[in-house]
Design a protein around this motif. Structure first.
Motif, PDB file in Angstrom:
ATOM      1  N   UNK A   1       0.847  -1.195   0.000  1.00 59.82           N
ATOM      2  CA  UNK A   1       0.000   0.000   0.000  1.00 59.82           C
ATOM      3  C   UNK A   1       0.883   1.246   0.000  1.00 59.82           C
ATOM      4  N   UNK A   2       0.468   2.227  -0.751  1.00 62.26           N
ATOM      5  CA  UNK A   2       1.325   3.395  -0.908  1.00 62.26           C
ATOM      6  C   UNK A   2       0.503   4.668  -0.773  1.00 62.26           C
ATOM      7  N   UNK A   3       1.107   5.691  -0.206  1.00 54.28           N
ATOM      8  CA  UNK A   3       0.463   7.012  -0.108  1.00 54.28           C
ATOM      9  C   UNK A   3       1.554   8.039  -0.383  1.00 54.28           C
ATOM     10  N   UNK A   4       1.890   8.210  -1.662  1.00 56.24           N
ATOM     11  CA  UNK A   4       3.029   9.057  -1.992  1.00 56.24           C
ATOM     12  C   UNK A   4       2.828   9.739  -3.322  1.00 56.24           C
ATOM     13  N   UNK A   5       3.157  11.029  -3.351  1.00 57.22           N
ATOM     14  CA  UNK A   5       3.073  11.770  -4.606  1.00 57.22           C
ATOM     15  C   UNK A   5       4.220  11.420  -5.537  1.00 57.22           C
TER      16      UNK A   5
ATOM     17  N   UNK C 453      10.090  17.890   4.242  1.00 56.56           N
ATOM     18  CA  UNK C 453       9.812  17.996   2.804  1.00 56.56           C
ATOM     19  C   UNK C 453       9.480  16.603   2.255  1.00 56.56           C
ATOM     20  N   UNK C 454      10.319  15.632   2.645  1.00 56.79           N
ATOM     21  CA  UNK C 454      10.147  14.280   2.111  1.00 56.79           C
ATOM     22  C   UNK C 454       8.878  13.642   2.659  1.00 56.79           C
ATOM     23  N   UNK C 455       8.577  13.944   3.924  1.00 57.97           N
ATOM     24  CA  UNK C 455       7.329  13.441   4.499  1.00 57.97           C
ATOM     25  C   UNK C 455       6.129  13.927   3.697  1.00 57.97           C
ATOM     26  N   UNK C 456       6.159  15.183   3.345  1.00 53.18           N
ATOM     27  CA  UNK C 456       5.028  15.748   2.607  1.00 53.18           C
ATOM     28  C   UNK C 456       4.889  15.107   1.244  1.00 53.18           C
ATOM     29  N   UNK C 457       6.008  14.980   0.542  1.00 53.63           N
ATOM     30  CA  UNK C 457       5.952  14.354  -0.776  1.00 53.63           C
ATOM     31  C   UNK C 457       5.500  12.907  -0.650  1.00 53.63           C
ATOM     32  N   UNK C 458       5.822  12.276   0.481  1.00 58.24           N
ATOM     33  CA  UNK C 458       5.398  10.906   0.700  1.00 58.24           C
ATOM     34  C   UNK C 458       4.014  10.811   1.319  1.00 58.24           C
ATOM     35  N   UNK C 459       3.290  11.915   1.280  1.00 60.77           N
ATOM     36  CA  UNK C 459       1.864  11.824   1.558  1.00 60.77           C
ATOM     37  C   UNK C 459       1.431  12.068   2.975  1.00 60.77           C
ATOM     38  N   UNK C 460       2.310  12.564   3.857  1.00 65.38           N
ATOM     39  CA  UNK C 460       1.858  12.773   5.229  1.00 65.38           C
ATOM     40  C   UNK C 460       1.179  14.139   5.359  1.00 65.38           C
ATOM     41  N   UNK C 461      -0.112  14.145   5.712  1.00 67.96           N
ATOM     42  CA  UNK C 461      -0.803  15.422   5.880  1.00 67.96           C
ATOM     43  C   UNK C 461      -0.443  16.104   7.190  1.00 67.96           C
TER      44      UNK C 461
END
Lengths: 315, 202, 634
Positions: A1-5, C453-461
């Motif tokens: 599962x992935x949640x990444x831009x 920065x990396x957390x955000x790009x990896x989807x952490x709100x």
């Protein structure tokens, strides 16, 4: 599962990643220039003895020319990035062919998902999960019944807010099968952290098979315990909030539970689905998701076991 | 500390000033800017909400009645004449005229407040009826607050001028007070247009 | 101006003694409550802002502990929501804006050669109002009724239906308190700068920090009314049943966001532009030459001030506004990179062309450039409407604005504190401890915020009190937590440095850095009256101009408080004017205002009965009193 831009699986996210890459290179280039100039400025003067007489009468024609060059460089960079941004924005706005219409409604703290595709009798409602057919554009209508939420599946597309009193739309064209995670991105109160979406992109045939299963009303209880569980569901507080198609339960305050046991998560992603997790959730929702609107309903051990068995049969 | 050498003398400068030359007036201007920004933004809110509504005022609300506001508006602008006169007399350091002008402005201000009180029941909407009602009341209360504060300020200052020895700085204060009244008068014009005429122009 | 013979030293001493008597305060608590000395009030502001900076920092540490590992159980969601709301609100409204004002309140009158600030009583009032707002928020927080709606308080979450209780009202009134204070300070600062500059200090000769404060104060005047209006509308929706944000009755929830960000975006620059002034002042002194491109620096400051009002929609790209409008806001937001880039160039060029001495303030300047430029560049990224849809409300944005606000404003602030500390207190801070503080905070900062920065790009709100394991977020979060505690260690060293310095005798020289500004022409700390005679300025760097003596103008009264008023552009002396004496009324007026504001949280009738004591206090305040020939009530 992935949640990444950074690992796109849909046209929209891929375009945005391309824009990100361009931004990153341009900005990194500018940063290197600044730091190089700074390093040069620091090392070029040998350490001066303290309290040197300050220079007052200075003119810097060379530096001011360099400043002009630097300003031109910034402007060119900004034009490139603004143009790229504008083109990406236009591409995102282009609708696809034969869109699959899905209405998503945000509620504190879960997602109502309605497939409003084709004739009304083919419409399907579920909660906290979205399945998308590979390659077919989905047009998602976004609304909210309470506060502002934001719909965000980073692998597929950027986020769009769900705003009470307004309707927003966004398009997603999935290009890679897989399981992804989405999450509410606008602070919406107590359990903003536990408002996740389970997203699956699968081949169209698999998607249609799923939709056919979802269209069917709830399975009738297969044994006496489950039949008793259904009675408990109707008699206790459960039916005041939840709907189960094919039964008398029809309230729309909480998630539709017609096929709750076919889902992979419970309580909007707060925990993975299992019979045990379901039992724990019903027994004490506030322990697992403090502040949730789901109340703890007083049940005897028998009632509890029957209810869990009944719901677990709703595949 | 650094050694100093004297290169000039400030003692020959005048010891008071009027209008823009006085720093107190710059404070008044500062607050006019702040309040003016509030008025502009509140007007923006009005137009924003108007843009969202299919009808304005929203049915079945009727537009505010014109009669009391017309009397108020005419009376308000009429006070500009004695106000301007008072400003000139204060700058001329004319004590008798300044006192008389302050008394007159205090009385006129009270009369205006009474007139304003008649406007509220004729807005034809309550603040808690809908967003239109809320924004209309907001504009009216914003302006009325200015009327009240400037009136109270004028009244207190009038009393002071009768009980104390008036110096040049107090004439300057009287003049600043006139300028502020002018601000209160002129800011009414756009608010009047919004509250009373915007619902009538479709 | 013809040269007048130098006065005998004892004449000057007599004048100084008389001035000390005229401008001094009564001793003790009464003197403390009644003072209108800009330096005393500014010091008070400084101490208070730093206390709340520390408290809000502790909240940040608690949040980092909670997020150090997935599924953290240290804090309940309720408490966590309160923590980030109070952290953000404190940092923005109770630390960052007022601390910049505090430095300005101390320095601007000194830098322009004035005896006091333009409206000393208003200034005193502003401090008490500010303190009232800060205490409102924090007392509520300790009583567990602190706001939990985010520092931005979006409706409908903050509205009557979804935030029952008083939490949202406390948030809204805290803003009214602090904004009243900030507006009062800004009006004072604008007037001081435009009307009280020393004769000869034309706009072209004005120090860059003073320019920065002029721009900031104007921005404050135009931006803050918006947030006061929107929070008042919110309170009115909550308490009086209006429908501004109720879509069912013709209101609109997005209206709140427009008004909030019309203030909120300029707010960032209101914090950041004074810091640019610090950087210019420090760079000039330690590079031992005037800043390269002075005129471009001024133009850049003014340009940022204007552009900042055209960007607010870039906080709202995800709300689904029309795309064409978004493109406009994208271009406008990116355009701000140009004036910022020009300033960065000018500072580096100043170091390049000067003979830099790397004392601690200079380290902060270098740390500022290295850090802030990253924040500026990520700002360009989030300014892009489409890309922002991925970055908005994620940890990328958390990283971005901490790079801008800590790297861009707090680093220069620490540099400024080290630099002007002798002027504030008469003591020089330790270089050794200062360096330790710099390196711990600088490195700790990068460790905390770069991974975000990396957390955000990896989807952490943002604003999640916990997160699940298995999404790859664990190492970044752990690094951030370790970094946060490194920053805290640096902050402790800062406090130790200050405490140790304050235990030493106040023996700092007037100008320990051989700096060029007028504030260094007076003793450290300066006497109550600042200058015995009014300086006469003929250059941008007055103390570097004539190394033997300072040209001054005499003639201001010594037996009552008198100041000289000069023209706004050319600073030609125009007239003399009285300056107010110490008084208790601003304190009483602030007390009355506090009763009114707090009362209005509980009953709308407080606006009526609370107005009575306030009216009495204001009458006392403005009751004209004749001291000098004019007799100024302010």
């Amino acid at each position: 599962m992935s949640q990444s831009a950074l690992h796109p699986a849909a046209d929209q996210a891929t375009r945005l990643l391309g824009l990100w890459d361009l931004m990153l290179w341009v900005c990194a280039g500018m940063y290197v220039l600044v730091i190089a100039f700074l390093a040069w400025a620091i090392w070029r003067r040998r350490r001066a003895a303290y309290l040197i007489e300050p220079e007052v009468m200075v003119s810097d024609p060379g530096l001011e020319r360099a400043l002009g060059g630097w300003a031109v460089l910034i402007v060119v960079g900004l034009i490139v990035l603004t143009t790229a941004s504008f083109l990406t924005d236009r591409a995102l706005a282009t609708p696809g062919e034969r869109p699959l219409k899905i209405k998503v409604t945000g509620q504190q703290w879960w997602w109502r998902v309605e497939y409003q595709d084709g004739p009304v009798e083919r419409w399907v409602e579920t909660a906290n999960e979205i399945r998308l057919p590979l390659g077919r554009p989905a047009e998602i209508e976004l609304a909210s019944d309470d506060v502002i939420h934001s719909f965000w599946i980073p692998n597929l597309a950027g986020k769009t807010d769900l705003i009470p009193g307004r309707t927003n739309r966004m398009a997603i064209t999935p290009r890679r099968a897989g399981r992804f995670r989405g999450q509410c991105a606008e602070f919406c109160g107590f359990q903003h952290a536990h408002m996740a979406l389970d997203v699956t992109v699968e081949p169209e045939a698999a998607f249609e098979a799923w939709r056919a299963r979802q269209l069917a009303p709830a399975a009738a209880p297969a044994d006496p315990q489950r039949a008793y569980g259904q009675q408990v569901f109707q008699a206790k507080a459960c039916a005041m909030c939840h709907a189960i198609a094919g039964t008398q339960a029809g309230s729309r305050n909480g998630p539709d539970l017609t096929h709750v046991a076919s889902r992979r998560t419970l309580a909007a992603g707060a925990l993975p689905y299992s019979k045990g997790a379901l039992a724990g959730w019903i027994a004490n929702p506030q322990a697992l998701k403090p502040g949730t609107n789901m109340p703890a309903v007083r049940l005897s051990a028998d009632e509890q076991a029957a209810l869990v068995a009944y719901l677990d049969g709703l595949k | 500390m650094i050694r100093t050498r004297v290169v000039g003398d400030l003692s020959t400068l005048p010891d008071h000033a009027f209008g823009l030359r006085s720093i107190l007036f710059w404070g008044v201007i500062g607050f006019m800017l702040v309040e003016g920004t509030v008025f502009v933004l509140a007007g923006g809110v009005y137009l924003y909400l108007r843009g969202l509504s299919p009808t304005w005022p929203p049915e079945p609300v009727l537009p505010p009645s014109l009669i009391y506001s017309a009397i108020f508006t005419l009376a308000l602008f009429a006070t500009e004449l004695p106000n301007r006169w008072l400003n000139r007399r204060a700058r001329a350091l004319d004590l008798r005229a300044t006192r008389a002008g302050l008394v007159l402005m205090t009385v006129l201000g009270l009369a205006l407040l009474l007139l304003r009180a008649f406007e509220f029941p004729h807005l034809n909407v309550r603040w808690d009826q809908n967003a239109y009602g809320s924004v209309v009341w907001m504009l009216m209360i914003l302006h009325t607050t200015h009327l009240i504060t400037d009136w109270a300020d004028t009244a207190v200052f009038t009393v002071w001028t009768f009980t104390h020895d008036v110096g040049p700085d107090q004439f300057s204060d009287a003049s600043d007070n006139c300028a502020y009244w002018t601000f209160v008068v002129w800011t009414w014009l756009p608010i009047y247009a919004l509250v009373y005429w915007a619902p009538r122009l479709t | 101006m013809s040269a007048v013979p130098m006065p005998p030293a004892d004449a000057e001493a007599r004048a100084a003694a008389k001035l000390a008597e005229t401008w001094g305060d009564r001793p003790g608590v009464w003197g403390w409550l009644t003072t209108v000395d800009h330096k005393r009030i500014a010091r008070r502001y400084l101490v208070t802002t730093f206390v709340f900076f520390g408290l809000a920092g502790i909240l940040a540490l608690l949040m980092r502990l909670q997020l150090a590992r997935p599924e953290g159980r240290l804090l309940s969601p309720d408490r966590y929501n309160e923590l980030f709301t109070v952290h953000g609100s404190t940092m923005m409204f109770i630390f960052a804006v007022p601390v910049m004002e505090a430095v300005a309140l101390y320095l601007v009158p000194l830098m322009v050669g004035a005896r006091n600030i333009a409206f000393p009583r208003l200034n005193a009032y502003s401090y008490y109002m500010y303190l009232g707002g800060a205490l409102t928020l924090w007392v509520a927080f300790f009583l567990n009724i602190g706001p939990d709606i985010g520092w931005f308080g979006y409706t409908p979450l903050s509205g009557p239906e979804y935030s029952p209780g008083k939490r949202a009202d406390i948030w809204a009134q805290m803003i009214t308190f602090t904004e009243v204070a900030a507006l009062a300070v800004s009006v004072s600062i604008v007037t001081t700068i435009l009307r009280m500059r020393a004769p000869g200090m034309t706009l072209a000769r004005m120090p860059l920090f003073v320019w920065a404060m002029l721009v900031t104060a104007f921005m404050t005047i135009f931006a803050l009314p918006s947030v006061m209006l929107v929070t008042s509308m919110l309170i009115s929706d909550r308490l009086m049943g209006t429908h501004f944000f109720n879509y069912a009755e013709g209101g609109d929830v997005v209206l709140f966001q427009h008004l909030f960000w019309f203030f909120g975006h300029p707010e960032v620059y209101i914090i950041f532009i004074p810091a640019l002034g610090f950087v210019s002042a420090i760079t000039e002194t330690f590079a031992r030459r005037p800043v390269v491109g002075h005129t471009f620096m001024v133009l850049a400051l003014v340009a940022i001030g204007f552009l900042a009002f055209g960007l607010w929609v870039h906080h709202m790209f995800a709300t689904g506004l029309p795309k064409l409008g978004n493109s406009f806001y994208t271009s406008a937001s990116m355009a701000i990179a140009l004036p910022s880039g020009v300033q960065i160039f000018c500072w580096i060029a100043t170091i390049w062309a000067g003979r830099p001495i790397f004392k601690t303030p200079m380290l902060w300047v270098i740390g500022f450039i290295v850090t802030f430029v990253i924040g500026g560049l990520t700002g360009v990224m989030v300014a892009s409407a489409p890309l922002d849809l991925q970055l908005h409300d994620t940890y990328f944005v958390v990283a971005h604005f901490h790079y801008v606000l800590i790297g861009g404003a707090v680093f220069p602030l620490f540099g400024a504190f080290q630099y002007w500390f002798p002027k504030f207190t008469g003591r020089v801070l330790s270089e050794t401890l200062g360096r330790w503080q710099f390196w711990l905070i600088f490195l700790g900062f990068q460790l905390t915020f770069f991974p975000m920065h990396l957390l955000g790009l990896n989807g952490m709100p943002r604003r999640v009190y916990t997160y699940p394991a298995g999404l790859g977020w664990e190492p970044y979060n752990l690094a951030a937590t370790i970094g946060a505690f490194t920053i805290a260690a640096g902050a402790v060293i800062f406090v130790v440095n200050v405490v140790l310095a304050l235990r030493r005798p106040a023996d700092a020289p007037a100008n320990p850095w051989d700096a060029p500004g007028l504030e260094w022409a007076v003793a450290s700390p300066p006497p109550a009256y600042n200058f015995v005679d009014t300086p006469a300025v003929s250059s941008r760097t007055p103390l570097w101009e004539d190394r033997t003596s300072l040209p001054v103008m005499g003639g201001l009264a010594t037996d009552y408080r008198e100041i000289v008023v000069t023209s706004p552009v050319e600073a030609e002396p125009g007239n003399r004017q009285d300056s107010p004496d110490p008084t208790i009324w601003p304190f009483l007026a602030a007390l009355a205002t506090t009763v009114l504001f707090i009362g209005s949280i509980f009953s709308e009738w407080a606006l009526v009965w609370g107005a009575i004591p306030l009216a009495i206090a204001l009458t006392g305040w403005f009751w004209p009193k004749r001291t000098g020939p004019g007799g100024a009530p302010e």
